[in-house]
Design a protein around this motif. Sequence first.
Motif, mmCIF file in Angstrom:
data_model
loop_
_atom_site.group_PDB
_atom_site.id
_atom_site.type_symbol
_atom_site.label_atom_id
_atom_site.label_comp_id
_atom_site.label_asym_id
_atom_site.label_seq_id
_atom_site.Cartn_x
_atom_site.Cartn_y
_atom_site.Cartn_z
ATOM 1 N N PRO A 276 -18.300 14.542 1.731
ATOM 2 C CA PRO A 276 -16.834 14.555 1.718
ATOM 3 C C PRO A 276 -16.292 15.221 2.984
ATOM 4 C CG PRO A 276 -17.731 15.363 -0.365
ATOM 5 C CD PRO A 276 -18.867 15.292 0.590
ATOM 6 N N LEU A 277 -15.042 14.903 3.310
ATOM 7 C CA LEU A 277 -14.381 15.479 4.475
ATOM 8 C C LEU A 277 -13.286 16.437 4.023
ATOM 9 C CD1 LEU A 277 -13.892 12.297 6.687
ATOM 10 C CD2 LEU A 277 -15.799 13.924 6.714
ATOM 11 N N LEU A 278 -13.113 17.528 4.774
ATOM 12 C CA LEU A 278 -12.074 18.505 4.475
ATOM 13 C C LEU A 278 -11.103 18.563 5.645
ATOM 14 C CD1 LEU A 278 -10.802 20.792 2.811
ATOM 15 C CD2 LEU A 278 -12.444 22.366 3.884
ATOM 16 N N ILE A 279 -9.825 18.315 5.348
ATOM 17 C CA ILE A 279 -8.773 18.443 6.354
ATOM 18 C C ILE A 279 -7.912 19.640 5.976
ATOM 19 C CG2 ILE A 279 -6.720 17.375 7.344
ATOM 20 C CD1 ILE A 279 -8.064 14.693 7.049
ATOM 21 N N ARG A 280 -7.801 20.577 6.909
ATOM 22 C CA ARG A 280 -7.015 21.799 6.684
ATOM 23 C C ARG A 280 -6.007 21.927 7.819
ATOM 24 N NH1 ARG A 280 -10.670 26.534 5.301
ATOM 25 N NH2 ARG A 280 -10.462 25.537 3.240
ATOM 26 N N GLY A 281 -4.745 22.097 7.444
ATOM 27 C CA GLY A 281 -3.724 22.105 8.477
ATOM 28 C C GLY A 281 -3.652 20.719 9.086
ATOM 29 N N GLU A 282 -3.857 20.645 10.367
ATOM 30 C CA GLU A 282 -3.851 19.360 11.060
ATOM 31 C C GLU A 282 -5.159 19.139 11.801
ATOM 32 O OE1 GLU A 282 -0.391 18.925 13.461
ATOM 33 O OE2 GLU A 282 0.999 19.327 11.820
ATOM 34 N N GLN A 283 -6.251 19.585 11.177
ATOM 35 C CA GLN A 283 -7.537 19.339 11.812
ATOM 36 C C GLN A 283 -8.635 19.098 10.780
ATOM 37 O OE1 GLN A 283 -8.980 22.682 14.100
ATOM 38 N NE2 GLN A 283 -8.366 24.180 12.570
ATOM 39 N N LEU A 284 -9.600 18.322 11.211
ATOM 40 C CA LEU A 284 -10.776 18.060 10.395
ATOM 41 C C LEU A 284 -11.768 19.195 10.586
ATOM 42 C CD1 LEU A 284 -12.667 16.167 8.725
ATOM 43 C CD2 LEU A 284 -13.395 15.195 10.910
ATOM 44 N N LEU A 285 -12.174 19.825 9.502
ATOM 45 C CA LEU A 285 -13.198 20.872 9.572
ATOM 46 C C LEU A 285 -14.560 20.184 9.479
ATOM 47 C CD1 LEU A 285 -11.714 23.740 7.374
ATOM 48 C CD2 LEU A 285 -11.301 23.187 9.771
ATOM 49 N N VAL A 286 -15.135 19.922 10.629
ATOM 50 C CA VAL A 286 -16.367 19.150 10.712
ATOM 51 C C VAL A 286 -17.482 19.826 9.915
ATOM 52 C CG1 VAL A 286 -18.084 18.163 12.270
ATOM 53 C CG2 VAL A 286 -15.684 18.283 12.973
ATOM 54 N N ASP A 287 -18.119 19.046 9.074
ATOM 55 C CA ASP A 287 -19.276 19.482 8.273
ATOM 56 C C ASP A 287 -18.944 20.605 7.279
ATOM 57 O OD1 ASP A 287 -20.863 17.662 9.592
ATOM 58 O OD2 ASP A 287 -21.546 19.093 11.091
ATOM 59 N N ALA A 288 -17.651 20.844 7.000
ATOM 60 C CA ALA A 288 -17.302 21.921 6.068
ATOM 61 C C ALA A 288 -17.874 21.673 4.675
ATOM 62 C CB ALA A 288 -15.786 22.069 5.988
ATOM 63 N N LEU A 289 -17.997 20.414 4.289
ATOM 64 C CA LEU A 289 -18.521 20.077 2.962
ATOM 65 C C LEU A 289 -19.863 19.361 3.054
ATOM 66 C CD1 LEU A 289 -15.217 18.872 1.233
ATOM 67 C CD2 LEU A 289 -16.180 21.178 1.340
ATOM 68 N N ALA A 290 -20.478 19.407 4.217
ATOM 69 C CA ALA A 290 -21.784 18.760 4.398
ATOM 70 C C ALA A 290 -22.872 19.633 3.786
ATOM 71 C CB ALA A 290 -22.060 18.533 5.874
ATOM 72 N N ARG A 291 -23.630 19.061 2.896
ATOM 73 C CA ARG A 291 -24.774 19.733 2.286
ATOM 74 C C ARG A 291 -25.911 18.710 2.211
ATOM 75 N NH1 ARG A 291 -21.049 22.682 2.782
ATOM 76 N NH2 ARG A 291 -20.259 24.299 1.365
ATOM 77 N N GLU A 292 -27.116 19.198 2.047
ATOM 78 C CA GLU A 292 -28.232 18.264 1.893
ATOM 79 C C GLU A 292 -28.035 17.456 0.616
ATOM 80 O OE1 GLU A 292 -33.120 18.216 1.583
ATOM 81 O OE2 GLU A 292 -32.052 20.106 1.956
ATOM 82 N N ALA A 293 -28.045 16.134 0.761
ATOM 83 C CA ALA A 293 -27.762 15.262 -0.376
ATOM 84 C C ALA A 293 -28.995 15.059 -1.251
ATOM 85 C CB ALA A 293 -27.258 13.905 0.114
ATOM 86 N N ASP A 294 -28.764 15.007 -2.560
ATOM 87 C CA ASP A 294 -29.814 14.624 -3.499
ATOM 88 C C ASP A 294 -30.056 13.116 -3.392
ATOM 89 O OD1 ASP A 294 -29.971 17.200 -4.406
ATOM 90 O OD2 ASP A 294 -28.735 16.862 -6.185
ATOM 91 N N PRO A 295 -31.142 12.616 -3.967
ATOM 92 C CA PRO A 295 -31.363 11.170 -4.004
ATOM 93 C C PRO A 295 -30.274 10.464 -4.813
ATOM 94 C CG PRO A 295 -33.403 12.335 -4.450
ATOM 95 C CD PRO A 295 -32.306 13.361 -4.498
ATOM 96 N N PRO A 296 -30.127 9.152 -4.667
ATOM 97 C CA PRO A 296 -29.129 8.398 -5.433
ATOM 98 C C PRO A 296 -29.315 8.550 -6.934
ATOM 99 C CG PRO A 296 -29.980 7.075 -3.632
ATOM 100 C CD PRO A 296 -30.830 8.304 -3.684
ATOM 101 N N MET A 297 -28.272 8.290 -7.680
ATOM 102 C CA MET A 297 -28.346 8.343 -9.137
ATOM 103 C C MET A 297 -29.056 7.100 -9.657
ATOM 104 S SD MET A 297 -24.777 10.064 -10.418
ATOM 105 C CE MET A 297 -23.711 8.752 -9.874
#
Length: 393
Positions: A276-297
């Motif tokens: 997911p992407l996080l936008i705060r104020g008027e900027q994109l917080l790069v990798d703010a919500l980046a975590r190692e992903a689990d395998p698909p469901m």
Amino acid sequence: MSTSEASDALLLRFLADPAHLTLELAAAVTHCAQALGLPHAVVYLSDLQQRRLIPQTDVVSPLPVDGSLAGWAYRTQSLRVEESETGGVTAWLPLLDGAERLGVLAVHASALTAATLTRSRALASLLAMMISSKRAFEDSLVRHTRTEQMRLPSEMLRAFLPPRTIGNAHVVSTAVLEPAYEIGGDAFDHSLTRTTLHVAVIDSMGHDLASGLTSAVALAACRNARRNGADLPELVESVDDALSRWLPDQYCTAVLAQLEFETGLLRWSNCGHPAPLLIRGEQLLVDALAREADPPMGVPARMYPGPRLTHETRLEPGDRVMVYTDGVTEARTREEELFGLERFADYVIRAMAGGELAPETLRRLIHSILDSQTGRLRDDATILMFEWRPPDC
């Protein structure tokens, strides 16, 4: 009895008469308008792709969402008034079911008085509830909002989708999905409880009926677990179990998230999906919500024996979170350039800076992606965005 009292009495009789509950929309509009003392009213519903406003009568023509006063009322969710060609005025009012934009209502009157405006707004509110109720079983409403024939996988999957936009005083969540008539495996869900927003964006393997069925089962498993009080880890496990049991050869990537209204606590699970992407104020917080992903469901437990991970962060007032499928960032322009993450985020930031409403931002964004294509999208493209505004803001 005054004219106002007589109109109120007519409306009360209309609402109290059970026979009116079964009226078709066009007849209901006429009867309601007469009961409110309004000379003439026409309902225009947005087409599936939110490009045109389709009148629910054959007497007038469709109007563009972009480039008409009616469209302005739809885009801004506000009243617009113009002089009528036949004399008098026409008031354009948005038709809103909660946060969901349904279309607009045109009310024609000799003059726009305070009483006329109040009654027009009452009519718009009443009709919005009728439309939301009737479109579940009146196929004429559905047909009027389609400009193309829909493929079977899309028909099946759209039956499971919630309204495009939901919200309350603390949060709004809105989504778009293309290609509107040919979606295969993308899907989204969002819902509200008294304390929490629940969202899910799903991208199933393939682009056929089996893909749509996979997403439909995943959505049903999400809702079943959620409505039975399951927490986020249990909810993800429920989807895994359902897919493994009923569709063992299928899988899907997904982000499932929960946002607490009071605290801004965001919890999410990423199952093989773009972060997911996080936008705060008027900027994109790069990798703010980046975590190692689990395998698909739906991946068999023997291939992934470990527990699913749940991530947490706290949002700040006004934060916007976007969950999307890779069909968005992998779309190509006419020059064969990737639409890309930066262009995607920049578009939203610019719209936010201009004070644009979240549903309108996504409408214009998905149209920008579609209009930049040399042909149809190569993959389904889904965007869901939610904005948090805590109770004290």
